[in-house]
Design a protein around this motif. Sequence first.
Motif, PDB file in Angstrom:
ATOM      1  N   THR A  37     -37.776 -17.632 -55.104  1.00 22.72           N
ATOM      2  CA  THR A  37     -37.128 -16.407 -54.640  1.00 22.72           C
ATOM      3  C   THR A  37     -35.850 -16.682 -53.860  1.00 22.72           C
ATOM      4  N   ASP A  38     -35.833 -17.752 -53.065  1.00 22.53           N
ATOM      5  CA  ASP A  38     -34.664 -17.998 -52.231  1.00 22.53           C
ATOM      6  C   ASP A  38     -33.411 -18.267 -53.050  1.00 22.53           C
ATOM      7  N   GLU A  41     -32.148 -14.933 -53.948  1.00 21.17           N
ATOM      8  CA  GLU A  41     -31.605 -14.337 -52.729  1.00 21.17           C
ATOM      9  C   GLU A  41     -30.196 -14.850 -52.449  1.00 21.17           C
ATOM     10  N   CYS A  44     -27.873 -13.340 -54.919  1.00 23.61           N
ATOM     11  CA  CYS A  44     -27.761 -11.915 -54.595  1.00 23.61           C
ATOM     12  C   CYS A  44     -26.757 -11.697 -53.470  1.00 23.61           C
ATOM     13  N   GLN A  45     -26.861 -12.477 -52.406  1.00 28.76           N
ATOM     14  CA  GLN A  45     -25.967 -12.309 -51.269  1.00 28.76           C
ATOM     15  C   GLN A  45     -24.519 -12.602 -51.651  1.00 28.76           C
ATOM     16  N   ALA A  69     -35.546 -10.672 -54.942  1.00 25.03           N
ATOM     17  CA  ALA A  69     -34.563 -11.188 -53.996  1.00 25.03           C
ATOM     18  C   ALA A  69     -34.377 -10.352 -52.750  1.00 25.03           C
ATOM     19  N   CYS A  70     -34.510  -9.053 -52.835  1.00 25.59           N
ATOM     20  CA  CYS A  70     -34.097  -8.189 -51.726  1.00 25.59           C
ATOM     21  C   CYS A  70     -35.174  -8.067 -50.664  1.00 25.59           C
ATOM     22  N   SER A  71     -35.352  -9.118 -49.885  1.00 29.35           N
ATOM     23  CA  SER A  71     -36.311  -9.051 -48.785  1.00 29.35           C
ATOM     24  C   SER A  71     -35.717  -8.348 -47.580  1.00 29.35           C
ATOM     25  N   ASP A 137     -33.346  -4.809 -58.249  1.00 28.26           N
ATOM     26  CA  ASP A 137     -34.294  -5.914 -58.088  1.00 28.26           C
ATOM     27  C   ASP A 137     -35.730  -5.396 -58.232  1.00 28.26           C
TER      28      ASP A 137
END
Length: 220
Positions: A37-38, A41, A44-45, A69-71, A137
């Motif tokens: 996932t990271d 992420e 995504c950022q 990704a969108c934690s 996401d």
Amino acid sequence: MDDERESLVPDGAVFARTLGTLKRDGSNILLVGSVPTDVHETACQQMLGSTERHSRYRLFVTDSDDRAACSATGDAASERVRTIEYSATETEPAENLAAAGSQPSPAALGIRIVETIDQFAETAGGFEPSELRVCVDSLVPLLEDYDAETVFRLLHIATARVGKARGMGHYHVPLEPDHEAVSLLEPMFDAVVTVRSRNGTAEQQWYLREADTESDWLEL
């Protein structure tokens, strides 16, 4: 195969120019890769852009049961940040909803995306290029619960509105790049970005569809 692959790798100037066009005119990017996932992420950022640019508008569309990704979604109180949460598993099949006179979940989701972007546009008085950033996401739950045609209609609505706003949208599909679902969705997007983790380093590879060009693997 090696010669064909090598011919797809553009020189830096051509690649940078093509990416500049996508940022200026608006673009929709399919983000793929079955990785931790990271890694998603991090990608995504990058696509959302620096949070120091306070003028940007950000829309997060997330499945509340299955996020890639969108934690974190930023300042939820800001008028420039909106989150649409849905759960594909909480709705009835599309045919049942249609019989009851209601809209299937993907259709309703598409309308909510358009309405939210319209609200942003009204607040902004019109968008500057790449001022709007959209993260979806992920598409996997929708692909699992609905037929391809229904998901295509949602994507057509969402990508068209992002393009009209000259925004940048990216859509997570945490599957291998050779997965059937990726091949099915790829023609709807301006670019496909594959992410991977190699020796502890997160990397990305861009494929620009219109130019038919592919980048080398680049560190995220």
